[in-house]
Scaffold this motif. Structure first.
Motif, mmCIF file in Angstrom:
data_model
loop_
_atom_site.group_PDB
_atom_site.id
_atom_site.type_symbol
_atom_site.label_atom_id
_atom_site.label_comp_id
_atom_site.label_asym_id
_atom_site.label_seq_id
_atom_site.Cartn_x
_atom_site.Cartn_y
_atom_site.Cartn_z
ATOM 1 N N VAL A 169 0.876 -1.175 0.000
ATOM 2 C CA VAL A 169 0.000 0.000 0.000
ATOM 3 C C VAL A 169 0.912 1.222 0.000
ATOM 4 N N ALA A 170 0.769 2.087 -0.995
ATOM 5 C CA ALA A 170 1.686 3.225 -1.102
ATOM 6 C C ALA A 170 0.960 4.439 -1.648
ATOM 7 N N GLY A 171 1.494 5.612 -1.303
ATOM 8 C CA GLY A 171 0.927 6.831 -1.844
ATOM 9 C C GLY A 171 1.119 8.023 -0.938
ATOM 10 N N PRO A 185 -0.332 -0.883 11.314
ATOM 11 C CA PRO A 185 0.409 -2.048 11.818
ATOM 12 C C PRO A 185 -0.431 -2.921 12.755
ATOM 13 N N ASP A 186 -1.217 -2.304 13.610
ATOM 14 C CA ASP A 186 -2.014 -3.063 14.569
ATOM 15 C C ASP A 186 -3.196 -3.751 13.918
ATOM 16 N N ARG A 187 -3.898 -3.044 13.056
ATOM 17 C CA ARG A 187 -5.165 -3.564 12.525
ATOM 18 C C ARG A 187 -4.973 -4.437 11.290
ATOM 19 N N LEU A 188 -3.912 -4.182 10.509
ATOM 20 C CA LEU A 188 -3.729 -4.922 9.260
ATOM 21 C C LEU A 188 -2.359 -5.570 9.134
ATOM 22 N N GLN A 189 -1.556 -5.493 10.190
ATOM 23 C CA GLN A 189 -0.203 -6.073 10.208
ATOM 24 C C GLN A 189 0.662 -5.547 9.056
ATOM 25 N N LEU A 190 0.507 -4.274 8.758
ATOM 26 C CA LEU A 190 1.313 -3.627 7.734
ATOM 27 C C LEU A 190 2.541 -2.978 8.363
ATOM 28 N N PHE A 194 10.068 2.824 5.738
ATOM 29 C CA PHE A 194 11.063 3.754 6.283
ATOM 30 C C PHE A 194 11.100 3.690 7.804
ATOM 31 N N GLN A 195 9.947 3.471 8.411
ATOM 32 C CA GLN A 195 9.920 3.311 9.854
ATOM 33 C C GLN A 195 10.705 2.064 10.258
ATOM 34 N N HIS A 196 10.580 1.016 9.452
ATOM 35 C CA HIS A 196 11.294 -0.227 9.732
ATOM 36 C C HIS A 196 12.797 -0.062 9.476
ATOM 37 N N TYR A 218 3.716 0.974 2.704
ATOM 38 C CA TYR A 218 3.410 -0.073 3.679
ATOM 39 C C TYR A 218 3.455 -1.431 2.985
ATOM 40 N N ILE A 219 3.950 -2.433 3.683
ATOM 41 C CA ILE A 219 4.070 -3.769 3.104
ATOM 42 C C ILE A 219 3.567 -4.824 4.076
#
Length: 251
Positions: A169-171, A185-190, A194-196, A218-219
């Protein structure tokens, strides 16, 4: 590219115009994007047609911006028309080296003053059993609308993307408050790349002095190998946003 890695990028191209709308930058932009060697590009603010700008600028392409940018490098592309007006329309686009099997554009506008969409593609990657799900988004400017749009995204992913399927998911999230980084991250485990990779989402706006962390990648189902902000003299003045790219590896 190995059969497990992908090189992806996201970019708000500002309707193919320079920061202050003085000139067409599509020819430069096409050269810059080609130089990246990416497999899949998520683009926002892409013009499908615009009669006024075509009349104003002599070097305005005769075809749509997504076709012009895709050219012979990305043979498959999808365009989601979001904002429609008397003299044309614009929206999101995904350009791909690999076949796009299915695509759909969902209207996620929160009100009539901002036309926003969510472009969802399924892409066949050679050697992969599952199709890659790609979602290109451009969220609204206001907090309440963003919340509604994130809910619409969550609903779509839960309904249409299998839990074990690879997902990107990107944009342009217009999310200077970091709401998406707390929810997705919590709701969809994405995972935000860059945060990672660097501990924080990338500063991407305005391009001449990036302060706000608006653009994201997001991945799910991938490791992050490398993530970078494309900010140097080659990209200077191309858009009011900076482009982001990432190398990701399938788990």
């Amino acid at each position: 590219m190995s059969n497990k890695t992908l090189h992806i990028a996201t970019y708000n191209i500002h309707k193919g115009l320079s920061c202050f709308n003085q000139r067409v930058i599509l020819h430069e932009l096409r050269d810059r994007l080609r130089g990246l060697g990416v497999d899949i590009i998520f683009l926002q603010e892409v013009i499908g047609a615009h009669s006024r700008l075509a009349f104003r600028f002599q070097n305005w392409p005769e075809i749509s911006q997504y076709e012009f940018l895709a050219d012979s490098i990305w043979p498959d592309y999808a365009y989601g028309r979001n904002a429609v007006y008397d003299h044309g329309h614009h929206g999101n686009a995904i350009l791909s080296r690999f076949p796009i099997l299915r695509w759909e554009n969902e209207d996620i506008s929160a009100h009539r003053f901002e036309s926003r969409g969510l472009l969802h593609c399924e892409i066949a990657i050679p050697g992969w059993e599952d199709t890659l799900h790609c979602i290109c988004v451009h969220l609204g400017l206001f907090r309440r609308g963003q919340g509604q749009q994130l809910q619409a995204m969550e609903k779509r992913i839960r309904q249409l993307v299998p839990a074990n399927a690879p997902l990107v998911v990107a944009g342009d999230f217009n999310d200077w408050r970091g709401t998406a980084n707390r929810l997705l991250p919590d709701r969809l485990q994405l995972t935000e790349v860059f945060q990672h990779a660097h501990g924080k989402s990338a500063r991407s706006f305005p391009s001449f002095l990036p302060l706000l962390r608006l653009d994201r990648i997001y991945i799910r189902g991938f490791n992050v190998k490398h993530a970078r902000v494309l900010q140097n003299r080659l990209w200077s003045g191309i858009s009011d946003h900076t482009a982001l790219s990432a190398n990701i590896e399938r788990l």
